[in-house]
Design a protein around this motif. Structure first.
Motif, PDB file in Angstrom:
ATOM      1  N   GLU A 121     -51.480  43.237  60.232  1.00 24.30           N
ATOM      2  CA  GLU A 121     -51.805  44.518  60.842  1.00 24.30           C
ATOM      3  C   GLU A 121     -52.308  44.196  62.246  1.00 24.30           C
ATOM      4  OE1 GLU A 121     -54.581  46.743  58.550  1.00 24.30           O
ATOM      5  OE2 GLU A 121     -53.228  47.027  56.865  1.00 24.30           O
ATOM      6  N   VAL A 122     -51.531  44.517  63.251  1.00 21.18           N
ATOM      7  CA  VAL A 122     -51.855  44.159  64.632  1.00 21.18           C
ATOM      8  C   VAL A 122     -52.650  45.300  65.258  1.00 21.18           C
ATOM      9  CG1 VAL A 122     -50.903  43.458  66.864  1.00 21.18           C
ATOM     10  CG2 VAL A 122     -49.787  42.728  64.736  1.00 21.18           C
ATOM     11  N   LEU A 123     -53.796  44.966  65.822  1.00 25.81           N
ATOM     12  CA  LEU A 123     -54.748  45.988  66.226  1.00 25.81           C
ATOM     13  C   LEU A 123     -54.299  46.798  67.440  1.00 25.81           C
ATOM     14  CD1 LEU A 123     -58.039  43.975  65.645  1.00 25.81           C
ATOM     15  CD2 LEU A 123     -56.962  45.659  64.138  1.00 25.81           C
ATOM     16  N   LYS A 124     -53.502  46.200  68.304  1.00 30.50           N
ATOM     17  CA  LYS A 124     -52.929  46.918  69.442  1.00 30.50           C
ATOM     18  C   LYS A 124     -51.726  46.128  69.945  1.00 30.50           C
ATOM     19  CE  LYS A 124     -56.170  44.818  72.739  1.00 30.50           C
ATOM     20  NZ  LYS A 124     -57.184  45.085  73.778  1.00 30.50           N
ATOM     21  N   PRO A 125     -50.818  46.765  70.699  1.00 28.77           N
ATOM     22  CA  PRO A 125     -49.642  46.041  71.179  1.00 28.77           C
ATOM     23  C   PRO A 125     -50.037  44.798  71.975  1.00 28.77           C
ATOM     24  CG  PRO A 125     -49.391  48.401  71.555  1.00 28.77           C
ATOM     25  CD  PRO A 125     -50.808  48.189  71.105  1.00 28.77           C
ATOM     26  N   VAL A 126     -49.284  43.723  71.774  1.00 31.43           N
ATOM     27  CA  VAL A 126     -49.557  42.471  72.480  1.00 31.43           C
ATOM     28  C   VAL A 126     -49.113  42.620  73.939  1.00 31.43           C
ATOM     29  CG1 VAL A 126     -49.034  40.009  72.617  1.00 31.43           C
ATOM     30  CG2 VAL A 126     -49.329  41.112  70.371  1.00 31.43           C
ATOM     31  N   LYS A 127     -50.020  42.366  74.859  1.00 31.86           N
ATOM     32  CA  LYS A 127     -49.725  42.417  76.296  1.00 31.86           C
ATOM     33  C   LYS A 127     -50.165  41.106  76.935  1.00 31.86           C
ATOM     34  CE  LYS A 127     -48.277  46.695  76.178  1.00 31.86           C
ATOM     35  NZ  LYS A 127     -46.835  47.014  76.367  1.00 31.86           N
ATOM     36  N   TYR A 128     -49.467  40.718  78.010  1.00 32.80           N
ATOM     37  CA  TYR A 128     -49.756  39.450  78.676  1.00 32.80           C
ATOM     38  C   TYR A 128     -50.367  39.663  80.059  1.00 32.80           C
ATOM     39  CZ  TYR A 128     -46.813  37.724  74.917  1.00 32.80           C
ATOM     40  OH  TYR A 128     -46.289  37.442  73.674  1.00 32.80           O
ATOM     41  N   ASN A 129     -50.256  40.876  80.595  1.00 32.09           N
ATOM     42  CA  ASN A 129     -50.864  41.223  81.885  1.00 32.09           C
ATOM     43  C   ASN A 129     -50.474  40.229  82.980  1.00 32.09           C
ATOM     44  OD1 ASN A 129     -52.321  43.467  80.726  1.00 32.09           O
ATOM     45  ND2 ASN A 129     -53.719  41.965  79.825  1.00 32.09           N
ATOM     46  N   ASP A 130     -49.201  39.860  82.984  1.00 32.91           N
ATOM     47  CA  ASP A 130     -48.678  38.905  83.954  1.00 32.91           C
ATOM     48  C   ASP A 130     -47.707  39.544  84.939  1.00 32.91           C
ATOM     49  OD1 ASP A 130     -46.643  39.446  82.188  1.00 32.91           O
ATOM     50  OD2 ASP A 130     -46.227  37.359  81.663  1.00 32.91           O
ATOM     51  N   GLY A 131     -47.685  40.883  84.948  1.00 33.81           N
ATOM     52  CA  GLY A 131     -46.757  41.585  85.816  1.00 33.81           C
ATOM     53  C   GLY A 131     -45.358  41.719  85.248  1.00 33.81           C
ATOM     54  N   LEU A 132     -45.141  41.222  84.027  1.00 30.55           N
ATOM     55  CA  LEU A 132     -43.810  41.239  83.426  1.00 30.55           C
ATOM     56  C   LEU A 132     -43.747  42.054  82.141  1.00 30.55           C
ATOM     57  CD1 LEU A 132     -42.903  37.438  83.850  1.00 30.55           C
ATOM     58  CD2 LEU A 132     -42.203  39.344  85.323  1.00 30.55           C
ATOM     59  N   ASP A 133     -44.859  42.688  81.757  1.00 34.67           N
ATOM     60  CA  ASP A 133     -44.873  43.403  80.478  1.00 34.67           C
ATOM     61  C   ASP A 133     -43.837  44.527  80.430  1.00 34.67           C
ATOM     62  OD1 ASP A 133     -46.767  41.964  79.008  1.00 34.67           O
ATOM     63  OD2 ASP A 133     -48.441  43.020  79.942  1.00 34.67           O
ATOM     64  N   HIS A 134     -43.468  45.103  81.580  1.00 37.08           N
ATOM     65  CA  HIS A 134     -42.477  46.180  81.571  1.00 37.08           C
ATOM     66  C   HIS A 134     -41.086  45.669  81.184  1.00 37.08           C
ATOM     67  CE1 HIS A 134     -42.148  44.406  85.579  1.00 37.08           C
ATOM     68  NE2 HIS A 134     -40.950  44.949  85.695  1.00 37.08           N
ATOM     69  N   TYR A 135     -40.890  44.357  81.250  1.00 39.62           N
ATOM     70  CA  TYR A 135     -39.622  43.776  80.796  1.00 39.62           C
ATOM     71  C   TYR A 135     -39.603  43.505  79.284  1.00 39.62           C
ATOM     72  CZ  TYR A 135     -37.968  42.644  85.549  1.00 39.62           C
ATOM     73  OH  TYR A 135     -37.517  42.695  86.840  1.00 39.62           O
ATOM     74  N   ARG A 136     -40.780  43.534  78.659  1.00 41.90           N
ATOM     75  CA  ARG A 136     -40.868  43.154  77.247  1.00 41.90           C
ATOM     76  C   ARG A 136     -40.587  44.378  76.363  1.00 41.90           C
ATOM     77  NH1 ARG A 136     -44.988  39.909  79.768  1.00 41.90           N
ATOM     78  NH2 ARG A 136     -44.463  37.691  79.506  1.00 41.90           N
ATOM     79  N   LEU A 137     -39.329  44.735  76.284  1.00 38.47           N
ATOM     80  CA  LEU A 137     -38.918  45.873  75.474  1.00 38.47           C
ATOM     81  C   LEU A 137     -38.778  45.440  74.021  1.00 38.47           C
ATOM     82  CD1 LEU A 137     -36.193  47.433  77.816  1.00 38.47           C
ATOM     83  CD2 LEU A 137     -38.641  47.934  77.721  1.00 38.47           C
ATOM     84  N   SER A 138     -39.355  46.215  73.122  1.00 35.89           N
ATOM     85  CA  SER A 138     -39.261  45.928  71.687  1.00 35.89           C
ATOM     86  C   SER A 138     -37.875  46.288  71.181  1.00 35.89           C
ATOM     87  CB  SER A 138     -40.313  46.742  70.936  1.00 35.89           C
ATOM     88  OG  SER A 138     -39.972  48.129  70.986  1.00 35.89           O
ATOM     89  N   PRO A 139     -37.510  45.816  69.975  1.00 42.13           N
ATOM     90  CA  PRO A 139     -36.234  46.252  69.390  1.00 42.13           C
ATOM     91  C   PRO A 139     -36.094  47.771  69.339  1.00 42.13           C
ATOM     92  CG  PRO A 139     -37.085  44.400  68.143  1.00 42.13           C
ATOM     93  CD  PRO A 139     -38.157  44.782  69.145  1.00 42.13           C
ATOM     94  N   LYS A 140     -37.176  48.466  69.010  1.00 42.09           N
ATOM     95  CA  LYS A 140     -37.131  49.934  68.961  1.00 42.09           C
ATOM     96  C   LYS A 140     -36.843  50.506  70.341  1.00 42.09           C
ATOM     97  CE  LYS A 140     -39.949  53.906  67.484  1.00 42.09           C
ATOM     98  NZ  LYS A 140     -41.279  54.302  66.911  1.00 42.09           N
TER      99      LYS A 140
END
Length: 481
Positions: free
Chosen positions: A228-247
């Motif tokens: 159970e993941v408490l919140k979406p995993v983010k890296y805050n490296d300026g690239l999170d907008h590229y990390r699209l989930s399968p959905k």
């Protein structure tokens, strides 16, 4: 018109595409005759040439939207706790025994939580681990099989095991101590490192990057359970907008009205040979009758070995490839695949392909020595360069995925551009390896014209210049005797 393609297996079989010349001019790839994906203009013929029996005809079926391909095991998992429940779940996690995660462990939490490993719902318990390790697949409750070629596990040391005691659940904390997830209904079992390494990589030779970074320093126990993941995993490296989930990718394929999606996995900068392969694949899909094939350019974003080009540099280089018009932004989606890299060759390439099924792709491009590397102690490839594409065509659980083998591209010194290799004029072609490309960039030497778009090459040159400047500042000051 008929095109016959030889398959290099022990019992030779052939595939023949038979169509009217005006509708299809031939496609140099294997399409499984029992695949659930069929193409309206294409009639597929399969036969054994020795017996020369009458071909078996497979009637075309309606095209299935690529973004509606069923994920492995059914519904796509989403293990992120709903926003309204996060406060209570976080309080609960704080009360539980803690397991401290490494940066790479967090990458695996990310992978599992978004459904890339569907239908896996957490780190593997022992029965799942053994199936993955020994069979490269998982058998589900309904008897069906899904591919799962890499064990996705979490290691703990003896001290952590003792601290957990008899608790059924544990909290997972990131490298900085922040709570990331709860692991429920846990099972702790032995981590036989030698067996895991031997079966995943086919060798226990020293110098395997993932082994050295992750497995050798890991604890002697594995802990499995439901995440159970408490919140979406983010890296805050300026690239999170590229990390699209399968959905998210599936929604984007629908938004663009894609009727086919072909995925291209890479961990290197894109040169014009890659672009030639991707553009040629789209052209051939159009000839097969698809109206709007979409390319998923999907660089790996997790752990990579030290001499690979870093993710931020690769993403900048990929952007320049689109800006320079080498790839068409209207028919290309660039996104980051969050998985760590194992460099486990034919075993790992199954994982790369399986994850793209869950993201909605129904075609997967595979080339020479996918997920491979040089042998760590000998001057040779660790894996046979042709085995990856052969294994993909036979792997359990990947039957619904159409595998598209690369045509070999090299630099044509006569035409002064990247082109498909012509054996009849082999002396006119220059093969530029990734090592050679990095050497060019590091030394400031330009590659041949037409090897890479100028904007993309400039990104690499600047990266290596900055690297050399950084290395120079780290050199210890000379001490006179």
């Amino acid at each position: 018109m008929s095109l016959t393609i030889k398959s290099h297996f022990a019992s030779p079989t052939y595939l023949s595409f038979t169509t009217k010349p005006s509708r299809f001019t031939g496609y140099n790839t294997k399409i499984r005759p029992n695949s659930i994906y069929h193409f309206n203009p294409l009639k597929l013929t399969y036969y054994q040439p020795k017996k020369m029996q009458a071909p078996v005809q497979y009637s075309p079926a309606p095209v299935i939207k690529s973004s509606l391909i069923e994920p492995d095991g059914g519904a796509l998992v989403d293990l992120v706790v709903p926003e309204g429940e996060r406060g209570a779940k976080t309080i609960e996690a704080e009360s539980l025994p803690k397991v401290r995660l490494t940066k790479i462990d967090v990458e695996w939490v990310h992978v599992i939580s978004e459904g890339w490993a569907n239908p896996l719902k957490g780190f593997m318990r022992e029965d799942e681990y053994l199936q993955s390790l020994h069979f490269n697949s998982l058998r589900l409750k309904d008897g069906s099989i899904v591919n799962m070629s890499l064990p996705i596990v979490l290691a703990i040391d003896d001290e952590t095991k003792e601290r957990i005691g008899s608790s059924s659940h544990v909290g997972l904390a990131g490298p900085d101590g922040d709570l990331i997830a709860i692991l429920r209904s846990i099972e702790i079992y032995k981590h036989n490192k030698e067996e895991r390494i031997a079966r995943t990589w086919g060798t226990t030779a020293p110098g395997l990057p993932y082994v050295e970074e992750v497995i050798i320093p890991a604890g002697n126990c594995l802990i499995g359970g439901d995440l159970e993941v408490l919140k979406p995993v983010k890296y805050n490296d300026g690239l999170d907008h590229y990390r699209l989930s399968p959905k998210q990718l599936r929604k984007e394929f629908d938004r663009r009205n894609a009727d086919a999606v072909f995925a291209f996995q890479l961990r290197n900068p894109v040169h014009n040979g890659h672009a030639l392969l991707m553009n040629d694949t789209r052209r051939r899909l159009l000839e097969m009758g698809f109206k709007n094939p979409i390319l998923l350019l999907h660089p790996l974003g997790g752990f990579t070995k030290a001499d690979d080009v870093p993710l931020d540099v690769r993403m900048e280089q990929h952007s320049k490839v689109l800006e320079d018009g080498v790839l068409d932004p209207e028919t290309t989606i660039v996104a980051i695949f969050p998985s760590p890299m194992h460099y486990a060759g034919p075993t790992e390439v199954q994982w790369h392909a399986k994850a793209r099924i869950n993201a909605g792709a129904n075609f997967y491009i595979v080339g020479r020595d996918p997920a491979g590397m040089g042998h760590p102690t000998e001057k040779r490839d660790l894996y046979d360069p042709d085995h990856g594409k052969k294994v993909l065509s036979m792997a359990p659980g990947l039957e619904k995925l159409n595998i598209l083998p690369f045509r070999v591209a090299a630099y044509d010194i006569v035409a002064k551009k990247m082109a498909f290799f012509d054996p009849s004029r082999a002396k006119d072609f220059l093969f530029i390896s990734g090592t050679k490309m990095r050497t060019y960039a590091r030394t400031g030497e330009n590659p041949p014209d037409g090897f890479m778009c100028p904007g993309g090459w400039e990104v690499l040159v600047k990266y290596y210049e900055s690297l050399q400047a950084e290395e120079a500042t780290q050199q210890p000051a000379a001490v006179s005797s």
